[in-house]
Design a protein around this motif. Sequence first.
Motif, PDB file in Angstrom:
ATOM      1  N   PHE A 158       0.836  -1.205   0.000  1.00 20.89           N
ATOM      2  CA  PHE A 158       0.000   0.000   0.000  1.00 20.89           C
ATOM      3  C   PHE A 158       0.865   1.247   0.000  1.00 20.89           C
ATOM      4  N   ASP A 159       1.906   1.252   0.827  1.00 25.67           N
ATOM      5  CA  ASP A 159       2.755   2.437   0.927  1.00 25.67           C
ATOM      6  C   ASP A 159       3.421   2.750  -0.408  1.00 25.67           C
ATOM      7  N   ARG A 160       3.901   1.709  -1.098  1.00 30.71           N
ATOM      8  CA  ARG A 160       4.517   1.923  -2.415  1.00 30.71           C
ATOM      9  C   ARG A 160       3.510   2.503  -3.403  1.00 30.71           C
ATOM     10  N   LEU A 161       2.325   1.876  -3.464  1.00 25.63           N
ATOM     11  CA  LEU A 161       1.315   2.311  -4.428  1.00 25.63           C
ATOM     12  C   LEU A 161       0.781   3.702  -4.090  1.00 25.63           C
ATOM     13  N   ALA A 162       0.503   3.942  -2.813  1.00 22.59           N
ATOM     14  CA  ALA A 162      -0.081   5.220  -2.410  1.00 22.59           C
ATOM     15  C   ALA A 162       0.899   6.366  -2.607  1.00 22.59           C
ATOM     16  N   THR A 163       2.174   6.108  -2.332  1.00 23.83           N
ATOM     17  CA  THR A 163       3.175   7.160  -2.500  1.00 23.83           C
ATOM     18  C   THR A 163       3.375   7.479  -3.979  1.00 23.83           C
ATOM     19  N   ALA A 164       3.409   6.443  -4.823  1.00 25.76           N
ATOM     20  CA  ALA A 164       3.561   6.664  -6.262  1.00 25.76           C
ATOM     21  C   ALA A 164       2.327   7.330  -6.859  1.00 25.76           C
ATOM     22  N   ASP A 165       1.181   7.121  -6.238  1.00 25.10           N
ATOM     23  CA  ASP A 165      -0.083   7.676  -6.736  1.00 25.10           C
ATOM     24  C   ASP A 165      -0.107   9.204  -6.667  1.00 25.10           C
ATOM     25  N   LEU A 166       0.604   9.772  -5.684  1.00 24.22           N
ATOM     26  CA  LEU A 166       0.762  11.225  -5.533  1.00 24.22           C
ATOM     27  C   LEU A 166      -0.530  11.960  -5.175  1.00 24.22           C
ATOM     28  N   ARG A 167      -1.548  11.233  -4.700  1.00 23.33           N
ATOM     29  CA  ARG A 167      -2.707  11.969  -4.179  1.00 23.33           C
ATOM     30  C   ARG A 167      -2.301  12.764  -2.944  1.00 23.33           C
ATOM     31  N   LEU A 168      -1.370  12.199  -2.184  1.00 18.94           N
ATOM     32  CA  LEU A 168      -0.783  12.890  -1.043  1.00 18.94           C
ATOM     33  C   LEU A 168       0.720  13.000  -1.267  1.00 18.94           C
ATOM     34  N   VAL A 169       1.275  14.173  -1.037  1.00 23.61           N
ATOM     35  CA  VAL A 169       2.722  14.366  -1.078  1.00 23.61           C
ATOM     36  C   VAL A 169       3.206  14.409   0.369  1.00 23.61           C
ATOM     37  N   PRO A 170       3.879  13.361   0.849  1.00 19.57           N
ATOM     38  CA  PRO A 170       4.329  13.342   2.246  1.00 19.57           C
ATOM     39  C   PRO A 170       5.411  14.393   2.482  1.00 19.57           C
ATOM     40  N   LEU A 171       5.375  15.005   3.656  1.00 19.93           N
ATOM     41  CA  LEU A 171       6.357  16.033   3.999  1.00 19.93           C
ATOM     42  C   LEU A 171       7.212  15.594   5.189  1.00 19.93           C
ATOM     43  N   ILE A 172       6.640  15.629   6.382  1.00 24.30           N
ATOM     44  CA  ILE A 172       7.394  15.266   7.586  1.00 24.30           C
ATOM     45  C   ILE A 172       6.471  14.566   8.572  1.00 24.30           C
ATOM     46  N   VAL A 173       7.073  13.960   9.585  1.00 24.52           N
ATOM     47  CA  VAL A 173       6.356  13.471  10.756  1.00 24.52           C
ATOM     48  C   VAL A 173       6.975  14.156  11.965  1.00 24.52           C
TER      49      VAL A 173
END
Length: 509
Positions: A476-491
Amino acid sequence: MIGVREQQRAEDPPTGTGPLRFLGPVPGGLPDEPEPGTIGTGQVLRLITRQLFAYPVTTDPAARPVPDAALELPTVDNGGISPDGRTWRIGLRRGVHWDAQRARELAGGDVVRGLKRTAHPLARSMRPYFGALIEGLADYYRRYDEEFGHWEAHAPALAQFSHLTRIPGLRAEGDTVVLRLTEPADDLLDLLATGYAAAAPREYDYYVPDSPELYRCNPACGPYRIAKQLTPGGDFVLEPNPRWDPATDPIRRRTASRIDVVASAGGEPVHDATAFGVLSWDLPAPAARFGGTGCSYYLSALPGGSAQAPAARHALSWAVDRAALAAAARTAGADGAAAQHGVLQPGDPGAERFEDAAPDAGDPERAGRLLADAGLGPGTRLTVAVPVGSRPAAVATALAGVLARYGIAVVVVSPGVPGADLTLHEWAPRWAGNANRDLLHRIWPSDGGAGDPASVAADALRALDPGTATALWRRFDRLATADLRLVPLIVAAWPRARADALAAGAARW
């Protein structure tokens, strides 16, 4: 009925360190970082109630729930979980007593009553999670709203509804609680470890939730009980509960002779409540450890905005200096902060490692080309909707500084303002541990399509084998990150957010 104050005189605990003084919980919750002296509602609940499972008091961010009122963690091997993962049988620990007129042992019916009380409006935020998992609970919520949504209910009506309305997936068999789930859930343990699932004594049926009458007669089964007459929003005092036996409580300690919770400091000093009952039972508490979990920040594009095209979000993912954003969060008070390159937090066991991700400081040369190709060259103006609060404001300010390096001007607006290009999301998990169900429900912009990575996450939540679940989360993390609906920034691990997740709960006693 005789109130709890008339039952038995409390003695100071032998380990007492004297009184503590905190500011009372903020009405409506704690969406931002309040004064350090403010104690959260969930922290108060942790002092006077028990639930089946709870998180230990520790600085270890990877800690998992342990049995609280439950006798042991249920597994397939010990018969606590059925082979299909849908039936949980949870035996109760003996010797846990309510501070009632006569000492009364906590029973399975108290746990059932507590879970039914998640129908109350103060616990409404947890309905999508408990209601989706426990068979028949969503229908119970619907009928509750139909019955009490248009008039001011009185206690007998609420009690009668609770007693007569059966929930197929929730029952007590003596000192055993039986849950029947709609599907297997690898995060049920984390949900049951929240204060929302705290047991409720039968006295709760005598009064309307969150009423002055209930505040005045409130049996406890934790190390403290309410000593002073309490009204919503007013001061109250917690004194040692004489019915509490530390031998039956693996979570809590009683380290104060009394705890004063006041609505206003009145010029008098208050203790730092941020870590009390979360990191330590002693004050001052040790420093928190940062393990890559906390509040996550993401960018998403709004329809019709300048960043709607995937190429624009791809360019932004390479332009952002996540190291600078993390430094800004630490300066603003976070216990720790780090770059986040995937949709799942880097401390999540299912988080993927992205070897081909942009450097933490970004890649100015590559980002410049990508931004120009996406139509976001120098002179571009991006309007970003930012949630209210000092935490997201600190991240947004740092983000504006980073994008200014590329000649991009950032204009910050409130959520809902028309014409925004991007939204800055702050995900503060509603509970500790595996809270990915909350991420999917509140943050992930699912469209329900065949290619939506959320379907993989749903399989992960249903997985019975931990190894299978981890593999699915990584996918899921691979697919969701590649999908780019969300651009992760920081935690970022903010002190108050950490306390609210570990000691989650609502004032529904």
